[in-house]
Design a protein around this motif. Structure first.
Motif, PDB file in Angstrom:
ATOM      1  N   UNK A 106       0.438   0.502 -11.706  1.00  0.00           N
ATOM      2  CA  UNK A 106       0.259  -0.828 -11.127  1.00  0.00           C
ATOM      3  C   UNK A 106       1.628  -1.384 -10.792  1.00  0.00           C
ATOM      4  N   UNK A 107       1.842  -1.775  -9.526  1.00  0.00           N
ATOM      5  CA  UNK A 107       3.164  -2.277  -9.156  1.00  0.00           C
ATOM      6  C   UNK A 107       3.161  -3.772  -8.866  1.00  0.00           C
ATOM      7  N   UNK A 108       1.983  -4.364  -8.760  1.00  0.00           N
ATOM      8  CA  UNK A 108       1.874  -5.820  -8.647  1.00  0.00           C
ATOM      9  C   UNK A 108       0.432  -6.196  -8.930  1.00  0.00           C
ATOM     10  N   UNK A 109       0.118  -7.471  -8.860  1.00  0.00           N
ATOM     11  CA  UNK A 109      -1.221  -7.938  -9.171  1.00  0.00           C
ATOM     12  C   UNK A 109      -2.260  -7.379  -8.199  1.00  0.00           C
ATOM     13  N   UNK A 110      -1.814  -6.935  -7.021  1.00  0.00           N
ATOM     14  CA  UNK A 110      -2.785  -6.510  -6.005  1.00  0.00           C
ATOM     15  C   UNK A 110      -2.487  -5.158  -5.372  1.00  0.00           C
ATOM     16  N   UNK A 111      -1.664  -4.340  -6.015  1.00  0.00           N
ATOM     17  CA  UNK A 111      -1.425  -3.007  -5.456  1.00  0.00           C
ATOM     18  C   UNK A 111      -1.035  -2.012  -6.551  1.00  0.00           C
ATOM     19  N   UNK A 112      -1.333  -0.751  -6.274  1.00  0.00           N
ATOM     20  CA  UNK A 112      -1.087   0.300  -7.271  1.00  0.00           C
ATOM     21  C   UNK A 112      -0.989   1.665  -6.601  1.00  0.00           C
ATOM     22  N   UNK A 113      -0.295   2.584  -7.300  1.00  0.00           N
ATOM     23  CA  UNK A 113      -0.244   3.985  -6.913  1.00  0.00           C
ATOM     24  C   UNK A 113      -1.146   4.795  -7.833  1.00  0.00           C
ATOM     25  N   UNK A 114      -1.774   5.835  -7.283  1.00  0.00           N
ATOM     26  CA  UNK A 114      -2.545   6.792  -8.065  1.00  0.00           C
ATOM     27  C   UNK A 114      -2.152   8.194  -7.627  1.00  0.00           C
ATOM     28  N   UNK A 154       5.011   8.805  -2.905  1.00  0.00           N
ATOM     29  CA  UNK A 154       4.792   7.356  -2.997  1.00  0.00           C
ATOM     30  C   UNK A 154       5.274   6.627  -1.742  1.00  0.00           C
ATOM     31  N   UNK A 155       6.410   7.028  -1.221  1.00  0.00           N
ATOM     32  CA  UNK A 155       6.968   6.377  -0.039  1.00  0.00           C
ATOM     33  C   UNK A 155       5.997   6.430   1.138  1.00  0.00           C
ATOM     34  N   UNK A 156       5.493   7.613   1.422  1.00  0.00           N
ATOM     35  CA  UNK A 156       4.594   7.786   2.561  1.00  0.00           C
ATOM     36  C   UNK A 156       3.259   7.086   2.317  1.00  0.00           C
ATOM     37  N   UNK A 157       2.732   7.183   1.094  1.00  0.00           N
ATOM     38  CA  UNK A 157       1.459   6.522   0.784  1.00  0.00           C
ATOM     39  C   UNK A 157       1.579   5.015   0.937  1.00  0.00           C
ATOM     40  N   UNK A 158       2.690   4.451   0.468  1.00  0.00           N
ATOM     41  CA  UNK A 158       2.919   3.009   0.574  1.00  0.00           C
ATOM     42  C   UNK A 158       2.975   2.568   2.032  1.00  0.00           C
TER      43      UNK A 158
END
Length: 363
Positions: A106-114, A154-158
Motif C-alpha cells: 500500500x503506497x497511499x490511502x487509494x493506491x497499491x502495488x501487487x 513497479x515503474x511501468x505498472x504505475x
C-alpha cells in the motif's frame, strides 16, 4: 518466470465515495476540501471529480480559488476516518489477489502495488483476468471504480494505471515497454519533478525516448551518480525495486491462505490463531491499543467478505482479540456454506499506549 506487477489506483477516491453516498451528486462538480481553522474560505482542495477537473480545479489548490473557477460546484469537507475505513476494505480486496502478504504494498490511502507473478505463472494474458477480477471485486463490494496498470515492474505498472483513467486497464508487456515509454513527455516519467523536468528541457530532452538515448555519463555529470543512473534506467523501463509489505499507521493486519479450500473448524481456527498472535505481537511492538477488530474471508469462488466489531474501549489484550475474532469467524461459518480459501485478521482505530503495559508484554 516473468515478473508481473499490478498497480491499482482508485479513481478520484474521496469524491467518488461522496458520490456513492449521495447519488444526487452524480453529474455535478464535486470538490472535497481540507478546510483550515478559517472555515470554508481557508484550506485547500484534497481531490475533485473529473467534472470539477475540467473546470481547472486541482489538488492543493486553495478552496477560494476553486470556488472562483466553479461557483456551482459542490464543496464538501474531508471525512478522513470514513475514507480510511473504506480504504482498509479496498486494500483487503487488493491484497487477496497478491501472491502473498509480502507481495502487497500500500503506497497511499487509494493506491497499491501487487506482485502476481506466481498467481498468473508469469503469463501476462492471465494477468489481464486478475486485473479484471480486481476491478469487478472493488465495484461489487464498494461500488467504486479503479484504474489498473499491469507491467513487468513497479515503474511501468504505475505509469500504465494512469494511461486510461478513469476506470481503465492498461497492459504493458516487456517487449512493449520501449514503445509505451518513448513518445511520452519526460515529465510523465514517474519520479521526475518540476526541477528535474526543467533541467532536462535545458538539455533539449523532451521525451522519455530522448532521455533513454542520452549518454549516461553526461546525465551523471549533471545530476550526480545516483540520480543520473536512475534517470537512464527508468527511461529505459528498468526498475528492480521489489513490492514489499509496509506497516500501515492506521491499522495492523495479516492475511494467509488455508492449505486447501475448507470449512473445517480446526483448520480455520488454527490459522486464525496464528494470525491473531502475529497481529498482537505487532501491536505490542508498536506500543498501540486497538478499538476495532475486522475479520476478512476470501471464499473458494474468490469473493471476499468482511465483518467488523468495535470494542467499548481500546485494548491490547491477546485474549480479547482471540475471543472477538473467534466470535466473528463463527458468524461467518453460520452464515455461509461455501469453503474458505483465505482469511485475515485486522485491528484498527489504533491508540498509542502511554506508560501502562498490557498483560501480554509480561510473558
Amino acid at each position: 518466470m516473468e515478473r508481473v506487477i499490478i498497480h491499482v489506483d482508485m479513481d478520484y477516491f474521496y469524491a467518488a465515495i461522496e458520490e456513492r453516498e449521495d447519488p444526487s451528486l452524480k453529474d455535478k462538480a464535486v470538490v472535497v476540501c481540507m478546510y483550515s481553522n478559517r472555515g470554508e474560505e481557508g484550506g485547500a482542495v484534497s481531490t475533485s471529480n473529473y467534472i470539477a477537473r475540467k473546470a481547472g480545479i486541482r489538488s492543493a489548490m486553495p478552496c477560494r480559488q476553486a470556488r472562483s473557477l466553479k461557483p456551482d460546484a459542490i464543496f464538501l469537507p474531508v471525512r478522513k476516518q470514513f475514507y480510511e475505513d473504506i480504504s482498509a476494505r479496498v486494500m483487503d480486496i487488493l491484497s487477496s489477489h497478491a501472491d502473498s502478504d509480502e507481495s502487497f504494498e500500500k503506497i497511499s490511502i487509494d493506491e497499491a502495488f501487487l506482485e502476481i507473478s506466481q498467481n498468473c505463472a508469469g503469463n501476462f494474458e492471465k494477468a489481464i483476468d486478475i486485473g479484471l477480477l480486481i476491478k469487478n471485486d472493488v465495484l461489487e463490494h464498494e461500488k467504486l471504480t479503479c484504474s489498473v496498470g499491469i507491467g513487468p515492474n513497479k515503474l511501468i505498472a504505475k505509469m500504465a494505471s494512469s494511461f486510461k483513467k478513469p476506470d481503465g486497464m492498461t497492459l504493458v508487456k516487456p517487449e512493449d515497454v520501449t514503445d509505451f515509454l518513448s513518445p511520452m513527455p519526460v515529465k510523465k516519467l514517474w519520479g521526475i519533478g518540476k526541477v528535474t523536468e526543467e533541467k532536462l528541457q535545458q538539455m533539449s530532452i523532451e521525451t522519455i525516448g530522448q532521455l533513454a538515448a542520452y549518454d549516461a555519463q553526461e546525465l551523471i555529470a549533471v545530476f550526480g551518480k545516483n540520480r543520473g543512473t536512475w534517470l537512464k534506467k527508468a527511461a529505459s523501463g528498468i526498475d528492480e525495486t521489489p513490492v514489499t509489505e509496509k506497516t500501515a499507521t492506521d491499522q495492523i493486519g495479516r492475511m494467509a491462505s488455508l492449505k486447501e479450500d475448507t470449512r473445517d473448524n480446526g483448520e480455520i481456527f488454527s490459522l486464525m490463531n496464528e494470525l491473531v498472535d502475529d497481529v498482537i505481537k505487532k501491536a505490542v511492538s508498536r506500543k498501540v491499543s486497538f478499538r476495532s477488530v475486522t475479520i476478512t474471508v476470501i471464499f473458494s469462488n474468490f469473493r471476499m467478505a468482511t465483518k467488523s466489531r468495535t470494542l467499548n474501549h481500546a485494548v491490547s489484550d491477546k485474549g480479547i482479540l482471540h475471543e472477538t475474532a473467534r466470535e466473528i469467524m463463527l458468524q461467518f461459518l453460520r452464515e455461509s456454506s461455501m469453503d474458505f480459501r483465505r482469511i485475515g485478521v485486522r485491528v484498527g482505530n489504533l491508540q498509542q499506549n502511554i506508560g501502562q503495559k498490557s498483560l501480554f508484554e509480561y510473558f
